[in-house]
Design a protein around this motif. Sequence first.
Motif, short mmCIF file in Angstrom:
data_model
loop_
_atom_site.label_atom_id
_atom_site.label_comp_id
_atom_site.label_asym_id
_atom_site.label_seq_id
_atom_site.Cartn_x
_atom_site.Cartn_y
_atom_site.Cartn_z
N ASP A 119 -7.36 -0.16 -1.55
CA ASP A 119 -7.73 -1.44 -1.16
C ASP A 119 -6.95 -2.25 -0.34
OD1 ASP A 119 -9.91 -1.07 -2.89
OD2 ASP A 119 -8.87 -1.94 -4.51
N LYS A 120 -5.76 -1.87 -0.04
CA LYS A 120 -4.76 -2.70 0.62
C LYS A 120 -4.68 -1.97 2.20
CE LYS A 120 -2.29 -5.17 -2.22
NZ LYS A 120 -1.66 -6.58 -1.76
N ASP A 121 -5.03 -0.76 2.46
CA ASP A 121 -5.08 0.21 3.54
C ASP A 121 -6.09 1.21 3.47
OD1 ASP A 121 -4.41 1.51 5.69
OD2 ASP A 121 -2.34 2.01 5.43
N SER A 122 -7.10 1.15 3.88
CA SER A 122 -8.13 2.03 3.63
C SER A 122 -7.82 3.44 4.36
CB SER A 122 -9.56 1.64 4.24
OG SER A 122 -9.48 1.56 5.69
N LEU A 123 -6.94 3.69 5.41
CA LEU A 123 -6.39 4.59 6.02
C LEU A 123 -5.27 5.44 5.43
CD1 LEU A 123 -7.40 4.12 9.63
CD2 LEU A 123 -8.59 5.05 7.86
N ALA B 126 -2.93 8.02 -11.70
CA ALA B 126 -3.06 8.50 -10.09
C ALA B 126 -4.09 7.92 -9.51
CB ALA B 126 -2.98 10.15 -10.12
N SER B 127 -5.22 8.01 -9.98
CA SER B 127 -6.75 7.57 -9.16
C SER B 127 -6.69 5.93 -9.33
CB SER B 127 -7.85 7.91 -10.36
OG SER B 127 -9.02 7.46 -9.60
N LEU B 128 -6.01 5.54 -10.41
CA LEU B 128 -6.11 3.87 -10.43
C LEU B 128 -5.15 3.33 -9.26
CD1 LEU B 128 -6.22 1.10 -11.73
CD2 LEU B 128 -4.29 1.65 -13.30
N PHE B 129 -4.00 3.79 -8.86
CA PHE B 129 -3.10 3.54 -8.12
C PHE B 129 -3.45 3.73 -6.60
CE2 PHE B 129 -0.38 2.70 -11.77
CZ PHE B 129 0.16 1.33 -11.49
N ALA B 130 -3.99 4.97 -6.40
CA ALA B 130 -4.67 5.46 -5.14
C ALA B 130 -5.68 4.49 -4.84
CB ALA B 130 -5.25 6.88 -5.37
N ASN C 209 -5.33 8.35 -0.06
CA ASN C 209 -6.91 8.96 0.32
C ASN C 209 -6.88 10.45 -0.35
OD1 ASN C 209 -9.00 7.49 1.28
ND2 ASN C 209 -7.53 6.88 2.77
N LYS C 210 -5.79 11.29 -0.20
CA LYS C 210 -5.66 12.50 -0.82
C LYS C 210 -5.81 12.67 -2.28
CE LYS C 210 -3.08 15.80 0.84
NZ LYS C 210 -1.63 16.40 1.28
N VAL C 211 -4.95 11.73 -2.63
CA VAL C 211 -4.89 11.76 -4.44
C VAL C 211 -6.39 11.33 -4.76
CG1 VAL C 211 -3.99 10.47 -6.56
CG2 VAL C 211 -2.36 11.09 -4.62
N ALA C 212 -6.91 10.28 -4.32
CA ALA C 212 -8.37 10.04 -4.61
C ALA C 212 -9.29 10.98 -4.43
CB ALA C 212 -8.86 8.73 -3.71
N ALA C 213 -8.80 12.12 -3.47
CA ALA C 213 -10.11 13.23 -3.18
C ALA C 213 -9.62 14.28 -4.36
CB ALA C 213 -9.41 13.75 -1.69
N PHE C 214 -8.43 14.38 -4.55
CA PHE C 214 -8.07 15.40 -5.58
C PHE C 214 -8.77 14.88 -7.11
CE2 PHE C 214 -4.37 16.86 -2.82
CZ PHE C 214 -5.11 17.88 -2.61
N ALA C 215 -8.67 13.70 -7.13
CA ALA C 215 -9.41 13.09 -8.40
C ALA C 215 -10.83 13.24 -8.46
CB ALA C 215 -8.75 11.60 -8.77
N SER D 281 0.82 -1.15 0.10
CA SER D 281 -0.16 0.03 0.13
C SER D 281 0.78 1.22 0.10
CB SER D 281 -0.95 0.00 1.24
OG SER D 281 -1.75 1.25 1.17
N ALA D 282 1.97 1.39 0.84
CA ALA D 282 2.81 2.46 0.86
C ALA D 282 3.40 2.77 -0.62
CB ALA D 282 3.98 2.28 2.07
N VAL D 283 3.82 1.55 -1.23
CA VAL D 283 4.55 1.84 -2.47
C VAL D 283 3.32 2.29 -3.52
CG1 VAL D 283 5.65 0.82 -4.61
CG2 VAL D 283 6.38 0.35 -2.15
N LEU D 284 2.22 1.76 -3.57
CA LEU D 284 1.21 2.27 -4.32
C LEU D 284 0.63 3.51 -4.21
CD1 LEU D 284 -1.11 -1.08 -3.92
CD2 LEU D 284 0.17 -0.40 -6.11
N SER D 285 0.77 4.01 -2.93
CA SER D 285 0.23 5.21 -2.76
C SER D 285 1.42 6.56 -3.26
CB SER D 285 0.21 5.72 -1.13
OG SER D 285 1.13 5.64 -0.37
N ASN D 286 2.65 5.89 -3.09
CA ASN D 286 3.51 6.91 -3.68
C ASN D 286 3.58 7.13 -5.04
OD1 ASN D 286 4.91 8.22 -1.49
ND2 ASN D 286 6.00 6.35 -1.03
N MET D 287 3.14 5.95 -5.98
CA MET D 287 3.17 5.76 -7.37
C MET D 287 1.81 6.59 -7.66
SD MET D 287 3.61 1.68 -8.13
CE MET D 287 3.70 2.27 -10.12
#
Length: 220
Positions: A138-142, A129-133, A147-153, A110-116
């Motif tokens: 999915d791996k870590d809901s928090l 950005a939305s895809l990897f967010a 979550n910030k990237v998803a919010a911006f998307a 999750s940490a790597v995916l969020s940085n991607m």
Amino acid sequence: VMSNSAFKKYIDDLKTLVAAKLDGSNTGKIDTYLKTKKIVTSAAISNEAINAWTQSKPTVALYLFCKAMQADYNDMNTANNLASLLNAYGYSEKALPILQYTNNKSSNSSAVLSNMAVAYYYLGDLNNASLFAGKSIDKDSLNTNANKVAAFAHLNKASQTNNKAEADKAISCFKQALKGQYDQEAADLLSKMESNHQKLDDYVNTNFKEFPMLKRVQLP
């Protein structure tokens, strides 16, 4: 995705680039300090990099992260932190190849995916950005960054379509981000988006004093 040998060369070349930003006396002092203190493992050098980062010395931190990687090219936790710092200081084009390699080695952490997700967002690729967010969440809901990237998307879609549902999704994602850790930007945006926003809620279940990079960086 790079081969192992290509990854090693990428890190070596990156270190050369970073070293050029520091004058020779500085790199010499850093190398002497590490040798004198017998700081030789990837984890130990990485801790020095984190210390430099917290002291607002990003170039020194990048140099130390590169040296940590050279001590163990298989240390994907350090690779992820290196990429996170590159993202933070506007070098996402340098971070992304590291993250793609690291993600391949870390089984979709999750940490790597969020940085991607962050890297793609900074590079203007909102789809990826939305895809990897989403994959990170999915791996870590928090996961705060995801979550910030998803919010911006969602905000981007809301601005294009004037869709209230997308704006509501953005609010939900910002709130999830704050559950992971306190984030000033997310809190400020929520204050603007919600007329009845309660700022004290932004601190619920978070550790406000915790340095963000130290959270959720360990790979499984």
